[in-house]
Design an enzyme around this catalytic site. Structure first.
Site, PDB file in Angstrom:
ATOM      1  N   ILE A  28      41.002  32.990  32.744  1.00 19.40           N
ATOM      2  CA  ILE A  28      39.606  33.306  32.425  1.00 19.40           C
ATOM      3  C   ILE A  28      39.087  34.488  33.236  1.00 19.40           C
ATOM      4  CG2 ILE A  28      39.011  30.986  31.651  1.00 19.40           C
ATOM      5  CD1 ILE A  28      37.821  30.450  34.417  1.00 19.40           C
ATOM      6  N   GLY A  29      39.951  35.027  34.066  1.00 17.36           N
ATOM      7  CA  GLY A  29      39.563  36.193  34.849  1.00 17.36           C
ATOM      8  C   GLY A  29      40.758  36.744  35.592  1.00 17.36           C
ATOM      9  N   GLY A  31      41.961  40.008  38.584  1.00 16.28           N
ATOM     10  CA  GLY A  31      41.541  41.057  39.492  1.00 16.28           C
ATOM     11  C   GLY A  31      42.707  41.532  40.326  1.00 16.28           C
ATOM     12  N   GLY A  34      44.416  38.467  42.151  1.00 11.49           N
ATOM     13  CA  GLY A  34      45.054  37.389  41.407  1.00 11.49           C
ATOM     14  C   GLY A  34      44.321  37.007  40.148  1.00 11.49           C
ATOM     15  N   VAL A  36      42.501  34.105  37.629  1.00  7.79           N
ATOM     16  CA  VAL A  36      41.742  32.857  37.689  1.00  7.79           C
ATOM     17  C   VAL A  36      42.025  32.086  36.409  1.00  7.79           C
ATOM     18  CG1 VAL A  36      39.468  31.783  37.872  1.00  7.79           C
ATOM     19  CG2 VAL A  36      39.928  33.935  39.069  1.00  7.79           C
ATOM     20  N   LYS A  52      41.903  30.195  41.388  1.00 10.76           N
ATOM     21  CA  LYS A  52      42.411  31.551  41.590  1.00 10.76           C
ATOM     22  C   LYS A  52      43.792  31.465  42.212  1.00 10.76           C
ATOM     23  CE  LYS A  52      40.937  36.107  43.162  1.00 10.76           C
ATOM     24  NZ  LYS A  52      39.804  36.880  43.721  1.00 10.76           N
ATOM     25  N   ASP A 144      32.117  44.562  45.847  1.00  5.16           N
ATOM     26  CA  ASP A 144      32.434  44.605  44.411  1.00  5.16           C
ATOM     27  C   ASP A 144      31.372  43.870  43.595  1.00  5.16           C
ATOM     28  OD1 ASP A 144      33.943  45.485  42.277  1.00  5.16           O
ATOM     29  OD2 ASP A 144      35.361  43.812  42.344  1.00  5.16           O
TER      30      ASP A 144
END
Length: 288
Positions: A28-29, A31, A34, A36, A52, A144
């Site tokens: 679902i995410g 970066g 790593g 998520v 994560k 960020d």
């Protein structure tokens, strides 16, 4: 359970998901540090957790991942504010590292920008300003801040997450090298685009100003490199106060002329802006 310099990491000999009776779901995410994934509790499938994952399977033996994991755990365990992401658990597994966090079904501001009302804008400006002031008091720079890293909970509160690039500024340090700071280019302060020293606490102010701009205009910049938020603000005559005032000072391209987050809060308090939220969050303001 291992403890290092005040923060705790749970060491387990089995898989994270198996140990905590979870079923791993979709990503679902993602970066720099790593991915998520969305995990469901096997005995209560409707209960979700965001996990994560930091992979240690790399050419360097996972050294970089381990450093990023420890830094993020340290940052998350050192803060306690209603508008900052909470950590449920930090775990070392045999083949990877993991951080368990609350899952917010509504997603991030990026996914709901088009739905936000003037009330949301007012609340989120105050909530994020208080969260940023709290981080400043702890000498933490998030580095960020952007719509994708601000989650929305079930009560429509804004929650700042992803501390993967956050860092501490030592006491007595007022400037740092610009090449030591990360971030997302379209939300980074202009001074980070040039080599030299920068005021670390003015960086997050600019990024938050850019987020307020995105909420106000219900869109994110099309450019992935740089974007002149202040020019777009000045070209839009219908922006109401105090947003025009806040944007003009938070997005100032010259760091020395950019407002501090405590000044933003002070002015909002003086004008009795969003008083109920102001009153609620003042109790978490450690600068008082």
């Amino acid at each position: 359970m291992s403890e290092s310099r005040g923060f705790q990491i749970l060491d387990i000999k089995d898989d994270f998901f198996k140990t905590f009776n979870l079923k791993s779901g979709p990503v679902i995410g993602s970066g720099l540090s790593g991915n998520v994934v969305l995990a469901s509790h096997l005995d209560q499938p409707q209960t979700k957790t965001a996990v994560k994952i930091f992979s240690t399977a790399s050419e360097d033996g996972g050294i970089k991942s381990k450093k990023m994991f420890v830094r993020e755990v340290k940052m998350m365990q050192s803060v306690a504010h209603p508008n900052l992401m909470k950590m449920i658990v930090a775990v070392r597994c045999p083949t990877y590292l993991a951080i368990g966090m609350p899952y917010y079904q509504k997603g991030s501001l990026s996914s709901v920008l088009h739905e936000l009302t003037p009330t949301h804008l007012a609340v989120y400006l105050v909530q994020m300003a208080f969260a940023l002031s709290y981080l400043d008091n702890k000498r933490i720079v998030h580095s960020d801040i952007k719509p994708a890293n601000i989650l929305v909970d079930d009560r429509s509160n804004a929650i700042l997450g992803d501390f993967g690039l956050a860092f501490n500024v030592p006491h007595g340090t007022e400037i740092i090298s610009s090449d030591s700071v990360g971030g997302t280019p379209a939300f980074m302060a202009p001074e980070l685009l040039t080599l030299g020293n920068v005021d670390p606490f003015k960086l997050d102010v600019y990024s938050l100003g850019a987020v307020v701009w995105c909420i106000l205009f219900k869109t994110e910049p099309k450019s992935t490199v740089t974007f002149d938020y202040l020019h777009e603000t000045n070209m839009s005559p219908d922006i109401p106060q105090p947003y025009r005032w806040a944007l003009s000072r938070m997005l100032h391209p010259v760091a020395e002329k950019r407002i501090q987050i405590k000044q933003v809060l002070s002015t909002l308090k003086e004008t009795k802006f969003c008083p109920a939220v102001m009153e609620h969050l003042t109790k978490f303001d450690t600068s008082r």
